[in-house]
Design an enzyme around this catalytic site. Sequence first.
Site, PDB file in Angstrom:
ATOM      1  N   SER A 117      -1.753  -3.451  -6.507  1.00  0.00           N
ATOM      2  CA  SER A 117      -1.767  -4.596  -5.584  1.00  0.00           C
ATOM      3  C   SER A 117      -1.816  -5.891  -6.390  1.00  0.00           C
ATOM      4  O   SER A 117      -2.701  -6.058  -7.225  1.00  0.00           O
ATOM      5  CB  SER A 117      -3.015  -4.557  -4.696  1.00  0.00           C
ATOM      6  OG  SER A 117      -3.051  -3.371  -3.952  1.00  0.00           O
TER       7      SER A 117
ATOM      8  N   GLU B 140      -5.036 -10.631  -7.032  1.00  0.00           N
ATOM      9  CA  GLU B 140      -6.025  -9.629  -7.456  1.00  0.00           C
ATOM     10  C   GLU B 140      -5.938  -9.461  -8.971  1.00  0.00           C
ATOM     11  O   GLU B 140      -6.917  -9.182  -9.648  1.00  0.00           O
ATOM     12  CB  GLU B 140      -5.758  -8.284  -6.766  1.00  0.00           C
ATOM     13  CG  GLU B 140      -6.878  -7.301  -7.021  1.00  0.00           C
ATOM     14  CD  GLU B 140      -6.555  -5.883  -6.590  1.00  0.00           C
ATOM     15  OE1 GLU B 140      -6.637  -5.621  -5.389  1.00  0.00           O
ATOM     16  OE2 GLU B 140      -6.251  -5.061  -7.451  1.00  0.00           O
TER      17      GLU B 140
ATOM     18  N   ARG C 191     -13.620  -6.566  -3.825  1.00  0.00           N
ATOM     19  CA  ARG C 191     -12.905  -6.801  -5.101  1.00  0.00           C
ATOM     20  C   ARG C 191     -13.598  -7.864  -5.956  1.00  0.00           C
ATOM     21  O   ARG C 191     -12.940  -8.639  -6.675  1.00  0.00           O
ATOM     22  CB  ARG C 191     -11.463  -7.237  -4.846  1.00  0.00           C
ATOM     23  CG  ARG C 191     -10.591  -6.181  -4.247  1.00  0.00           C
ATOM     24  CD  ARG C 191     -10.402  -4.995  -5.218  1.00  0.00           C
ATOM     25  NE  ARG C 191      -9.448  -4.066  -4.674  1.00  0.00           N
ATOM     26  CZ  ARG C 191      -9.784  -3.109  -3.798  1.00  0.00           C
ATOM     27  NH1 ARG C 191     -11.034  -2.949  -3.424  1.00  0.00           N
ATOM     28  NH2 ARG C 191      -8.868  -2.304  -3.322  1.00  0.00           N
TER      29      ARG C 191
HETATM   30  N1  EPU Z   1       1.739  -2.249   5.030  1.00  0.00           N
HETATM   31  C1  EPU Z   1       2.892  -2.891   5.359  1.00  0.00           C
HETATM   32  N2  EPU Z   1       3.896  -2.909   4.448  1.00  0.00           N
HETATM   33  C2  EPU Z   1       3.799  -2.293   3.243  1.00  0.00           C
HETATM   34  C3  EPU Z   1       2.606  -1.616   2.916  1.00  0.00           C
HETATM   35  C4  EPU Z   1       1.578  -1.599   3.834  1.00  0.00           C
HETATM   36  O1  EPU Z   1       3.034  -3.456   6.436  1.00  0.00           O
HETATM   37  O2  EPU Z   1       4.762  -2.385   2.448  1.00  0.00           O
HETATM   38  C5  EPU Z   1       0.639  -2.264   6.027  1.00  0.00           C
HETATM   39  C6  EPU Z   1       0.551  -0.961   6.794  1.00  0.00           C
HETATM   40  O3  EPU Z   1       0.229  -1.238   8.118  1.00  0.00           O
HETATM   41  C7  EPU Z   1      -0.628  -0.252   6.153  1.00  0.00           C
HETATM   42  C8  EPU Z   1      -1.505  -1.424   5.759  1.00  0.00           C
HETATM   43  O4  EPU Z   1      -0.579  -2.443   5.359  1.00  0.00           O
HETATM   44  O5  EPU Z   1      -1.244   0.610   7.062  1.00  0.00           O
HETATM   45  C9  EPU Z   1      -2.448  -1.146   4.630  1.00  0.00           C
HETATM   46  O6  EPU Z   1      -1.729  -0.632   3.517  1.00  0.00           O
HETATM   47  P1  EPU Z   1      -2.462   0.305   2.452  1.00  0.00           P
HETATM   48  O7  EPU Z   1      -3.112   1.451   3.151  1.00  0.00           O
HETATM   49  O8  EPU Z   1      -1.510   0.640   1.373  1.00  0.00           O
HETATM   50  O9  EPU Z   1      -3.639  -0.599   1.914  1.00  0.00           O
HETATM   51  P2  EPU Z   1      -3.661  -2.069   1.264  1.00  0.00           P
HETATM   52  O10 EPU Z   1      -4.679  -2.851   1.998  1.00  0.00           O
HETATM   53  O11 EPU Z   1      -2.299  -2.678   1.142  1.00  0.00           O
HETATM   54  C10 EPU Z   1      -5.571  -1.498  -0.376  1.00  0.00           C
HETATM   55  C11 EPU Z   1      -5.856  -1.694  -1.833  1.00  0.00           C
HETATM   56  C12 EPU Z   1      -5.103  -0.671  -2.665  1.00  0.00           C
HETATM   57  C13 EPU Z   1      -5.526   0.720  -2.208  1.00  0.00           C
HETATM   58  C14 EPU Z   1      -5.178   0.848  -0.713  1.00  0.00           C
HETATM   59  C15 EPU Z   1      -5.573   2.186  -0.129  1.00  0.00           C
HETATM   60  C16 EPU Z   1      -6.259  -4.104  -1.981  1.00  0.00           C
HETATM   61  C17 EPU Z   1      -5.753  -5.425  -2.460  1.00  0.00           C
HETATM   62  N3  EPU Z   1      -5.456  -3.061  -2.213  1.00  0.00           N
HETATM   63  O12 EPU Z   1      -4.180  -1.767  -0.202  1.00  0.00           O
HETATM   64  O13 EPU Z   1      -5.502  -0.823  -4.004  1.00  0.00           O
HETATM   65  O14 EPU Z   1      -4.853   1.723  -2.933  1.00  0.00           O
HETATM   66  O15 EPU Z   1      -5.885  -0.184   0.022  1.00  0.00           O
HETATM   67  O16 EPU Z   1      -6.909   2.183   0.168  1.00  0.00           O
HETATM   68  O17 EPU Z   1      -7.362  -4.024  -1.434  1.00  0.00           O
HETATM   69  C18 EPU Z   1      -4.935  -1.778  -6.069  1.00  0.00           C
HETATM   70  O18 EPU Z   1      -6.002  -2.379  -5.955  1.00  0.00           O
HETATM   71  O19 EPU Z   1      -4.148  -1.932  -7.039  1.00  0.00           O
HETATM   72  C19 EPU Z   1      -4.556  -0.904  -5.002  1.00  0.00           C
HETATM   73  C20 EPU Z   1      -3.389  -0.257  -4.997  1.00  0.00           C
END
Ligand code: EPU
Length: 374
Positions: free
Chosen positions: A269, A366, A195
């Site tokens: 995010s 972010e 990022r």
């Molecule tokens: N999780 C929770 N609670 C929640 C949501 C998620 O515990 O409410 C845990 C779950 O275990 C899940 C893990 O967090 O498996 C990861 O969640 P997710 O796959 O949604 O990925 P993220 O790391 O939260 C990142 C990006 C997103 C992108 C997703 C999918 C960042 C800051 N965010 O989110 O990007 O869509 O991966 O690859 O890196 C954005 O940048 O606006 C964005 C949405």
Amino acid sequence: MCAVMAGGCTHIKTFVFGARPTGHYCTDRMMKMQENIPLAPFTTLRAGGPARYFFVARTDADIAEAIGFARAHSVPFFVLGGGSNVLISDSGFPGVVIKNEIGGIAYEELDDGRVCATAGAGVVWDDLVKDAVERGLYGLENLSLIPGTVGAAPVQNIGAYGTEVEHSIDRVEAFDIETGEERVFSNAECGFAYRDSMFKRPDGEKYIVTRVSFLLHSFGTLNTVYKDVAEYFAQRKINAATLADMRNAIVDIRTRKLPDMRHIGTAGSFFENPIVSIVKKDDLLDRYPELVWYPFGESGIKISAAWLIDHIGEWKGKRDGNVGTYERHALVFVNYASENAREIYDFAERIRADVKNKTGIDLNMEVSLLGDFR
Ligand code: EPU
């Protein structure tokens, strides 16, 4: 660079497909510079005060003109794309907001099924992804439906579902506000990280992205390893997913998990996933055995900020006044009002303080802050 490797990816001046600009401002060319324009409608969080000056730039010359204006009036400037990653203060911005709407997508065939796609910074990101997928070009499909514009993609190195845009970017064209000239950055010169890129650091602040070139492939392979994606195909018993299947999967997953920006104020995010040491991860695991983490780089660990906010603070789906976290994703904020940037900021600070207090981890926003939040 594909330009170097294949002598291709040349500087393209004629664009074959123009993305339609969006927004609610006057499109009269004589009215390019406007005053005291409310910025909330130009942000997906739908919060924030006015811009002292507001300038729509559709060409490199427009960018130069807007910068010249800011300089002549001794005011700061800020470049706005899709407004999906910014929190603007209620007092607004005292300088020139440049709405970057440089459009157009052009494709150039290279050798071995490689295609160089060059898009204007103001093109809506998902218009580019959709168009590339429809042309059978691999590379951007996992980044489907990410909000924002092409110009913002390299700046914060957007990423989702196992792909970061840095792996597809060939080069970035930018306007140098000091010399008034165009600079072309190779992938390596962009200094990509999680990022992050050179454009977000002090050295990069003098550049305004005007165009981005991507190296895409007619014969590619799909990246289906991300948990949500693998589950999606397994549940549907799809063993040989196509490029179109992949885009549909991502669109479906995102639509189910994230709020619809057309109807709800949000910025995706709100925080980055924090990077910690292995020692720190082990310490956290002792206390929180369910902690979600991923190896990161040579010796780092990426901790799921969503997991921390959800399970440590139990903030998921919690509403506080006019702001809350989304019921289906703890890392995503939802704004229920308007002109309440301060409220959003304070809510974020409460979450940040709670996570810090319980884990010692500092969450970085972010979302970029613009204006005064003191
Ligand atoms: N999780 C929770 N609670 C929640 C949501 C998620 O515990 O409410 C845990 C779950 O275990 C899940 C893990 O967090 O498996 C990861 O969640 P997710 O796959 O949604 O990925 P993220 O790391 O939260 C990142 C990006 C997103 C992108 C997703 C999918 C960042 C800051 N965010 O989110 O990007 O869509 O991966 O690859 O890196 C954005 O940048 O606006 C964005 C949405």
